[in-house]
Design a protein around this motif. Sequence first.
Motif, PDB file in Angstrom:
ATOM      1  N   ILE A  18       0.857  -1.178   0.000  1.00  0.00           N
ATOM      2  CA  ILE A  18       0.000   0.000   0.000  1.00  0.00           C
ATOM      3  C   ILE A  18       0.897   1.233   0.000  1.00  0.00           C
ATOM      4  N   GLN A  19       0.625   2.187  -0.913  1.00  0.00           N
ATOM      5  CA  GLN A  19       1.422   3.408  -0.974  1.00  0.00           C
ATOM      6  C   GLN A  19       0.551   4.607  -1.322  1.00  0.00           C
ATOM      7  N   ASP A  20       0.799   5.724  -0.635  1.00  0.00           N
ATOM      8  CA  ASP A  20       0.370   7.008  -1.159  1.00  0.00           C
ATOM      9  C   ASP A  20       1.639   7.736  -1.603  1.00  0.00           C
ATOM     10  N   ALA A  21       1.584   9.052  -1.780  1.00  0.00           N
ATOM     11  CA  ALA A  21       2.754   9.745  -2.327  1.00  0.00           C
ATOM     12  C   ALA A  21       3.943   9.767  -1.380  1.00  0.00           C
ATOM     13  N   GLY A  22       3.726   9.457  -0.103  1.00  0.00           N
ATOM     14  CA  GLY A  22       4.854   9.365   0.817  1.00  0.00           C
ATOM     15  C   GLY A  22       4.602  10.073   2.140  1.00  0.00           C
ATOM     16  N   ARG A  23       5.475   9.785   3.092  1.00  0.00           N
ATOM     17  CA  ARG A  23       5.370  10.325   4.457  1.00  0.00           C
ATOM     18  C   ARG A  23       6.456  11.389   4.636  1.00  0.00           C
ATOM     19  N   PHE A  24       6.026  12.620   4.834  1.00  0.00           N
ATOM     20  CA  PHE A  24       6.993  13.712   4.924  1.00  0.00           C
ATOM     21  C   PHE A  24       6.829  14.455   6.248  1.00  0.00           C
ATOM     22  N   GLY A  25       7.925  15.015   6.736  1.00  0.00           N
ATOM     23  CA  GLY A  25       7.892  15.755   7.990  1.00  0.00           C
ATOM     24  C   GLY A  25       8.167  14.916   9.209  1.00  0.00           C
ATOM     25  N   PHE A  27      11.197  12.928   9.454  1.00  0.00           N
ATOM     26  CA  PHE A  27      12.605  12.531   9.497  1.00  0.00           C
ATOM     27  C   PHE A  27      13.198  12.743  10.889  1.00  0.00           C
ATOM     28  N   ASN A  28      12.689  13.762  11.599  1.00  0.00           N
ATOM     29  CA  ASN A  28      13.255  14.066  12.920  1.00  0.00           C
ATOM     30  C   ASN A  28      12.996  12.959  13.936  1.00  0.00           C
ATOM     31  N   ILE A  29      12.034  12.081  13.674  1.00  0.00           N
ATOM     32  CA  ILE A  29      11.806  10.941  14.567  1.00  0.00           C
ATOM     33  C   ILE A  29      12.253   9.634  13.910  1.00  0.00           C
ATOM     34  N   GLY A  30      13.033   9.764  12.834  1.00  0.00           N
ATOM     35  CA  GLY A  30      13.651   8.589  12.230  1.00  0.00           C
ATOM     36  C   GLY A  30      12.804   7.857  11.219  1.00  0.00           C
ATOM     37  N   LEU A  31      11.671   8.447  10.797  1.00  0.00           N
ATOM     38  CA  LEU A  31      10.812   7.784   9.815  1.00  0.00           C
ATOM     39  C   LEU A  31      11.099   8.321   8.426  1.00  0.00           C
ATOM     40  N   THR A  32      11.398   7.429   7.495  1.00  0.00           N
ATOM     41  CA  THR A  32      11.669   7.820   6.119  1.00  0.00           C
ATOM     42  C   THR A  32      10.365   8.036   5.366  1.00  0.00           C
ATOM     43  N   ASN A  33      10.458   8.489   4.091  1.00  0.00           N
ATOM     44  CA  ASN A  33       9.230   8.908   3.412  1.00  0.00           C
ATOM     45  C   ASN A  33       8.447   7.784   2.744  1.00  0.00           C
ATOM     46  N   GLY A 131       0.628  10.425   9.396  1.00  0.00           N
ATOM     47  CA  GLY A 131       0.234  11.322   8.318  1.00  0.00           C
ATOM     48  C   GLY A 131       0.244  10.744   6.928  1.00  0.00           C
ATOM     49  N   SER A 132       0.411   9.431   6.791  1.00  0.00           N
ATOM     50  CA  SER A 132       0.502   8.822   5.462  1.00  0.00           C
ATOM     51  C   SER A 132       0.104   7.354   5.534  1.00  0.00           C
ATOM     52  N   THR A 133      -0.341   6.809   4.404  1.00  0.00           N
ATOM     53  CA  THR A 133      -0.632   5.375   4.326  1.00  0.00           C
ATOM     54  C   THR A 133       0.544   4.590   3.751  1.00  0.00           C
ATOM     55  N   ALA A 134       1.636   5.273   3.380  1.00  0.00           N
ATOM     56  CA  ALA A 134       2.774   4.620   2.721  1.00  0.00           C
ATOM     57  C   ALA A 134       3.375   3.532   3.608  1.00  0.00           C
ATOM     58  N   THR A 135       3.573   2.345   3.025  1.00  0.00           N
ATOM     59  CA  THR A 135       4.135   1.215   3.771  1.00  0.00           C
ATOM     60  C   THR A 135       5.656   1.233   3.713  1.00  0.00           C
ATOM     61  N   VAL A 136       6.289   1.197   4.889  1.00  0.00           N
ATOM     62  CA  VAL A 136       7.737   1.000   4.995  1.00  0.00           C
ATOM     63  C   VAL A 136       7.928  -0.208   5.904  1.00  0.00           C
ATOM     64  N   CYS A 137       8.213  -1.352   5.311  1.00  0.00           N
ATOM     65  CA  CYS A 137       8.277  -2.608   6.078  1.00  0.00           C
ATOM     66  C   CYS A 137       9.369  -2.581   7.139  1.00  0.00           C
ATOM     67  N   LEU A 252      20.473   5.734  -2.984  1.00  0.00           N
ATOM     68  CA  LEU A 252      19.460   5.539  -1.952  1.00  0.00           C
ATOM     69  C   LEU A 252      18.085   5.990  -2.446  1.00  0.00           C
ATOM     70  N   LEU A 253      17.063   5.189  -2.092  1.00  0.00           N
ATOM     71  CA  LEU A 253      15.711   5.427  -2.584  1.00  0.00           C
ATOM     72  C   LEU A 253      14.744   5.717  -1.428  1.00  0.00           C
ATOM     73  N   ASN A 254      13.476   5.481  -1.655  1.00  0.00           N
ATOM     74  CA  ASN A 254      12.412   5.936  -0.759  1.00  0.00           C
ATOM     75  C   ASN A 254      12.503   5.387   0.662  1.00  0.00           C
ATOM     76  N   ASP A 255      12.903   4.136   0.822  1.00  0.00           N
ATOM     77  CA  ASP A 255      12.922   3.520   2.152  1.00  0.00           C
ATOM     78  C   ASP A 255      14.289   3.587   2.814  1.00  0.00           C
ATOM     79  N   ARG A 256      15.129   4.514   2.364  1.00  0.00           N
ATOM     80  CA  ARG A 256      16.478   4.676   2.919  1.00  0.00           C
ATOM     81  C   ARG A 256      16.412   5.056   4.397  1.00  0.00           C
TER      82      ARG A 256
END
Length: 315
Positions: A18-25, A27-33, A131-137, A252-256
């Motif tokens: 499952i992906q939307d355009a990504g999770r932004f904002g 990074f300060n808590i260690g979550l990639t987009n 803030g996003s539905t983007a999956t980062v396993c 490096l890509l989206n799940d970096r």
Amino acid sequence: MSFSTGFLVKEPGMLSLIQDAGRFGSFNIGLTNGGPIDLQAFQWANRLCANELNATAIEISIGGLALIAQVDTTIAVTGANMSLSINHTNKDLWRSYAIKAGDLIELGFASEGIRSYLAVAGGFTIKESFGSTATVCREGVGGLVGDKLKKDNILPCASQRRKTNLVLPEQFRPRYCNDVVLRTVPSYQQKNFSSFQQRLFYSSDYTVSKSFDRMGYRLTGKKITGDIEGILSEGICQGAIQIPADGQPIVLLNDRQTIGGYPKIGAVISIDIAKLGQLKQGDKVRFEPISMEQAHNCFHLDLSYFNRKKLNVCD
């Protein structure tokens, strides 16, 4: 609003997320987009369903996904050349289709490119995580339970069949190949690589190794040597090209990870990430340096071109 019906996952395929355009904002808590590796194909899938471009869809890597519809709706599949069938009848990609409850949608395995996108009218109704539905396993966030799709999952969505079906004319569709040039903005750390090493990097062919995924692509080819082997960890942008101690570039890509300590010779521009993300092991990559101003121009020209392209109505 919640939905108890939508699509039943009959077969999850190799890697369907499952992906939307990504999770932004975050990074300060260690979550990639996270988000779609091939943003262009993702947005076309949504546009073919008359959705907002950020609507939640499915990214299918390699192929093998099979879904059973539980609602009347409209779908579209774009991206890599995967065979698509509806009720065992072959269908074309890059267009939308009316779907009835009970229909079987099946995707084969990719012959060109490796990532496809399946959108549904109105988007899949998935609860947001940070803030996003983007999956980062790797981080266990987004999607249904922070993981790839599994057999018998239910993908909720509303019953929203569009009045017309749309198709992207063939001349506007991207072509996926196994040899790409990636435009690259040099990093401020390029000063740590001699002029000879920089010329070597930009004049060499690299091969996609077996180590490639949504975190990044490890390449093999000419060894690049700098005058430092490590730096203090710092934030990493999408497309950053790290040069580790072995001298073999990693893009490096989206799940970096959000920070890293390898020197970076440059960063692939955002609109070329899709080209890289459609490659598989053994495919070829070359890098071409461009300025930040050229990168901005490329981005806005590409956005303008996307917005100007007209979809045709089809049966």
